[in-house]
Design an enzyme around this catalytic site. Structure first.
Site, PDB file in Angstrom:
ATOM      1  N   LYS A  35       6.191   6.571  -7.362  1.00  0.00           N
ATOM      2  CA  LYS A  35       5.512   5.266  -7.327  1.00  0.00           C
ATOM      3  C   LYS A  35       5.417   4.777  -5.890  1.00  0.00           C
ATOM      4  O   LYS A  35       6.420   4.668  -5.198  1.00  0.00           O
ATOM      5  CB  LYS A  35       6.290   4.254  -8.179  1.00  0.00           C
ATOM      6  CG  LYS A  35       5.827   2.796  -8.032  1.00  0.00           C
ATOM      7  CD  LYS A  35       6.573   1.839  -8.963  1.00  0.00           C
ATOM      8  CE  LYS A  35       6.228   0.382  -8.676  1.00  0.00           C
ATOM      9  NZ  LYS A  35       6.947  -0.568  -9.559  1.00  0.00           N
TER      10      LYS A  35
ATOM     11  N   ASP B  72       4.979  -5.418  -3.860  1.00  0.00           N
ATOM     12  CA  ASP B  72       4.736  -5.890  -5.224  1.00  0.00           C
ATOM     13  C   ASP B  72       4.953  -7.404  -5.307  1.00  0.00           C
ATOM     14  O   ASP B  72       6.085  -7.875  -5.388  1.00  0.00           O
ATOM     15  CB  ASP B  72       5.682  -5.161  -6.193  1.00  0.00           C
ATOM     16  CG  ASP B  72       5.460  -5.577  -7.644  1.00  0.00           C
ATOM     17  OD1 ASP B  72       4.442  -6.254  -7.926  1.00  0.00           O
ATOM     18  OD2 ASP B  72       6.289  -5.191  -8.499  1.00  0.00           O
TER      19      ASP B  72
ATOM     20  N   LYS C  41       5.610 -13.012  -9.132  1.00  0.00           N
ATOM     21  CA  LYS C  41       7.067 -13.041  -9.077  1.00  0.00           C
ATOM     22  C   LYS C  41       7.537 -14.350  -8.454  1.00  0.00           C
ATOM     23  O   LYS C  41       6.768 -15.037  -7.780  1.00  0.00           O
ATOM     24  CB  LYS C  41       7.584 -11.883  -8.206  1.00  0.00           C
ATOM     25  CG  LYS C  41       7.463 -10.511  -8.821  1.00  0.00           C
ATOM     26  CD  LYS C  41       8.094  -9.452  -7.910  1.00  0.00           C
ATOM     27  CE  LYS C  41       7.952  -8.053  -8.482  1.00  0.00           C
ATOM     28  NZ  LYS C  41       8.705  -7.838  -9.733  1.00  0.00           N
TER      29      LYS C  41
ATOM     30  N   ASP D  68       9.088  -1.229  -3.005  1.00  0.00           N
ATOM     31  CA  ASP D  68       8.517  -0.737  -4.260  1.00  0.00           C
ATOM     32  C   ASP D  68       7.771   0.601  -4.122  1.00  0.00           C
ATOM     33  O   ASP D  68       7.171   1.084  -5.071  1.00  0.00           O
ATOM     34  CB  ASP D  68       7.604  -1.818  -4.866  1.00  0.00           C
ATOM     35  CG  ASP D  68       7.646  -1.834  -6.383  1.00  0.00           C
ATOM     36  OD1 ASP D  68       8.586  -1.248  -6.953  1.00  0.00           O
ATOM     37  OD2 ASP D  68       6.740  -2.433  -6.987  1.00  0.00           O
TER      38      ASP D  68
ATOM     39  N   ARG E 166       3.776   1.315 -13.702  1.00  0.00           N
ATOM     40  CA  ARG E 166       3.413   2.218 -14.798  1.00  0.00           C
ATOM     41  C   ARG E 166       1.905   2.478 -14.838  1.00  0.00           C
ATOM     42  O   ARG E 166       1.473   3.502 -15.338  1.00  0.00           O
ATOM     43  CB  ARG E 166       3.937   1.649 -16.132  1.00  0.00           C
ATOM     44  CG  ARG E 166       3.368   0.312 -16.486  1.00  0.00           C
ATOM     45  CD  ARG E 166       4.158  -0.405 -17.588  1.00  0.00           C
ATOM     46  NE  ARG E 166       5.425  -0.971 -17.111  1.00  0.00           N
ATOM     47  CZ  ARG E 166       6.314  -1.600 -17.883  1.00  0.00           C
ATOM     48  NH1 ARG E 166       6.082  -1.742 -19.175  1.00  0.00           N
ATOM     49  NH2 ARG E 166       7.432  -2.086 -17.376  1.00  0.00           N
TER      50      ARG E 166
HETATM   51  N1  BES Z   1       8.907  -3.223  -8.956  1.00  0.00           N
HETATM   52  C1  BES Z   1       9.259  -3.940 -10.104  1.00  0.00           C
HETATM   53  C2  BES Z   1      10.625  -3.548 -10.663  1.00  0.00           C
HETATM   54  C3  BES Z   1      11.807  -3.819  -9.770  1.00  0.00           C
HETATM   55  C4  BES Z   1      12.308  -5.090  -9.630  1.00  0.00           C
HETATM   56  C5  BES Z   1      12.424  -2.762  -9.138  1.00  0.00           C
HETATM   57  C6  BES Z   1      13.413  -5.300  -8.820  1.00  0.00           C
HETATM   58  C7  BES Z   1      13.531  -2.965  -8.325  1.00  0.00           C
HETATM   59  C8  BES Z   1      14.012  -4.243  -8.159  1.00  0.00           C
HETATM   60  C9  BES Z   1       8.230  -3.704 -11.210  1.00  0.00           C
HETATM   61  O1  BES Z   1       6.921  -3.548 -10.790  1.00  0.00           O
HETATM   62  C10 BES Z   1       8.247  -4.915 -12.080  1.00  0.00           C
HETATM   63  O2  BES Z   1       7.876  -5.954 -11.629  1.00  0.00           O
HETATM   64  N2  BES Z   1       8.687  -4.743 -13.329  1.00  0.00           N
HETATM   65  C11 BES Z   1       8.769  -5.808 -14.247  1.00  0.00           C
HETATM   66  C12 BES Z   1       8.271  -5.313 -15.587  1.00  0.00           C
HETATM   67  C13 BES Z   1       8.047  -6.412 -16.599  1.00  0.00           C
HETATM   68  C14 BES Z   1       6.916  -7.308 -16.146  1.00  0.00           C
HETATM   69  C15 BES Z   1       7.693  -5.766 -17.931  1.00  0.00           C
HETATM   70  C16 BES Z   1      10.223  -6.242 -14.332  1.00  0.00           C
HETATM   71  O3  BES Z   1      11.115  -5.398 -14.242  1.00  0.00           O
HETATM   72  O4  BES Z   1      10.464  -7.440 -14.454  1.00  0.00           O
HETATM   73 ZN    ZN Z   2       6.661  -2.795  -8.906  1.00  0.00          ZN
HETATM   74 MG    MG Z   3       5.897  -5.382 -10.632  1.00  0.00          MG
END
Ligand code: BES
Ligand code: ZN
Ligand code: MG
Length: 479
Positions: free
Chosen positions: A246, A251, A258, A269, A332
């Protein structure tokens, strides 16, 4: 970072030399040293060090704790070497005899571990400082004799370089490490390592129908890129492995934005992409007889008037349509295209690595990455490599019971599960939709293991480079 060198004897210039000692061997110290150890609380525990100045003109002896002798492994040597090098920053030149310590670890493996511990334990990221702090320590010499130890040292050095590359990329701010900048750094690293690199621009990405990568990139002013890196061994290849990483260079969450705190670290990320690139650069040095191809989708996840909206639908490379209900579940989406594409190429195995969910760290904490997949054999091989390299993985299920959470009322699938629980598993199940039937596939969700708050063993504060060594070890020991 100090330069590492290799020698069969302690160089004259060394003003510090280590004396490795297990906690159950403390009584072997001479009375003066034993007393100094007692006064300072040095018990030979792993991670402990104690400087014992010798007579003038003689090097300082540094006691380096190994923990209990029965527990001595390559990982212990890596950690002890990291502790040692952190303790000698005031010296200019030092020697490290840790690998000569009699132990159940094979002599070559010990030298490799010590080089990795020294190199990664002294890693620091200073590219953004106007005046990088002056470093006193210039050279550390790994001392070892015996056949194969020099070659093992060279392997260790190469691993340090590969992990440092991944850490540098992960630590670089999202504003400067754009997809185009990442591709340029990859070009440099690939040509140095003798790897073949293809960089797809936005037109090629569109032509190849990478709908997920384009959807995430819609809200960005920076163009996306897709990297394909090939390692071909000399002679007949012992199989072929695909590595997918990835590469979200920042992000923000997109319109499903966020929080400020949640975004603060999101330059990391692309750690999966960096790990894959690092692993590829290590393969020639490890002499891998197995071929490998890396696939790295690159974009940031930003917001402008063109940004994808929650509720939008796109078609991925394999034709499946995806309803995007949360734009923050973007990793994803870019992996969907990359996994579909890798599936077309008929590799023996596909392994993806990604900072995919926060949920994986809710389950496992920040030291462990989650491991999921469709092939027990492949996951066992990854676990065996991780056991060697010290990167901590823990297996999680891909429960078919949860698959219906991804059903969409209007498209083939939606990009989020039903709620916060089991978020790492529904993310894994989503990816599985884009891997062809019967393909051996494993997924590593890095979560917070991609970065560290504090120095710990071979890990230095910031990007960890998690995945570089385990993936390279897996490919090099394939079949
Ligand atoms: N990059 C993030 C996941 C992440 C967060 C990795 C903190 C490492 C540290 C990913 O893109 C994300 O935002 N995932 C969401 C998914 C949710 C919206 C279903 C998450 O984990 O909150
Ligand atoms: Zn992400
Ligand atoms: Mg994300």
């Amino acid at each position: 970072m100090p330069r590492l060198t290799f020698s069969s004897s302690v160089p004259r210039a060394a003003s510090a030399v280590d004396l490795p000692i297990a906690s159950d061997d403390m009584e072997t110290l001479n009375p003066d040293r034993a007393r100094a150890a007692e006064l300072s609380g040095f018990e030979g525990k792993l991670g402990q060090t104690l400087h014992l100045p010798g007579p003038a003109d003689e090097p300082v002896t540094v006691l380096v704790g190994l923990g209990e002798r029965a527990d001595l492994t390559a990982d212990v040597l890596r950690r002890a070497a990291a502790a040692y090098i952190r303790s000698i920053s005031k010296h200019q030149a030092a020697a490290c005899t840790l690998a000569e310590e009699p132990s159940p670890v094979d002599a070559g493996d010990a030298v490799e571990a010590v080089a990795i511990g020294l190199g990664l334990g002294s890693y620091s990221y200073t590219d953004q400082k106007s005046k990088p702090p002056a470093e006193t320590l210039r050279r550390v010499t790994v001392v070892a004799r015996g056949s194969g130890t020099k070659a093992a040292f060279t392997r260790g050095e190469a691993a340090v370089e590969a992990v440092s590359l991944a850490r540098d990329l992960t630590n670089e701010p999202g504003g400067s490490l754009t997809p185009v900048a990442f591709a340029a750094k990859a070009k440099k690293a690939c040509s140095a390592a003798g790897l073949k690199l293809a960089v797809w621009d936005e037109k090629r990405i569109a032509k190849e129908k990478f709908g997920g990568l384009l959807a995430v990139n819609q809200g960005s002013t920076h163009k996306p890129r897709f990297l394909v890196i090939d390692y071909t061994p000399s002679g007949r290849a012992k199989g072929s492995v695909a590595l997918v990483g990835k590469g979200i260079t920042f992000d923000s969450g997109g319109l499903s934005i966020k929080s400020g705190a949640g975004m603060m670290t999101m330059k990391i990320d692309m750690a999966g992409g960096a790990a894959v690139l690092g692993a590829m650069t290590l393969l020639p040095a490890l002499g891998s007889k197995t071929a490998a191809t890396a696939y790295i989708p690159l974009t940031d996840n930003m917001i402008n008037g063109q940004a994808q909206r929650p509720g939008d639908v796109f078609a991925a490379r394999n034709g499946k349509t995806v309803e995007v209900l949360n734009t923050d579940a973007e990793g994803r989406l870019v992996l969907a295209d990359a996994l579909s594409y890798a599936s077309e190429k008929k590799h023996d195995a596909i392994i993806d690595i990604a900072t995919l969910t926060g949920a994986v760290s809710a389950a496992l904490g920040s030291a462990y990455a989650g491991l999921m997949g469709t092939s027990d054999e492949l996951m066992s091989a990854i676990e065996a490599s991780a056991e060697q390299t010290g990167e901590k993985l823990w297996r999680l299920p891909l429960p078919t019971e949860y698959r219906s959470q991804l059903d969409s009322p209007i498209a083939d699938v939606k990009n989020i599960g039903a709620g916060p629980y089991g978020g790492a598993l529904t993310a894994g199940l989503f990816l599985k939709e884009f891997v062809s039937e019967g393909q051996a596939w494993a997924h590593i969700d890095l979560g917070l293991s991609a970065m560290a708050d504090t120095d710990d063993g071979v890990v230095a504060k910031g990007g960890t480079g998690f995945g570089v060594r385990v993936l390279a070890d897996l490919v090099a020991n394939w079949g």
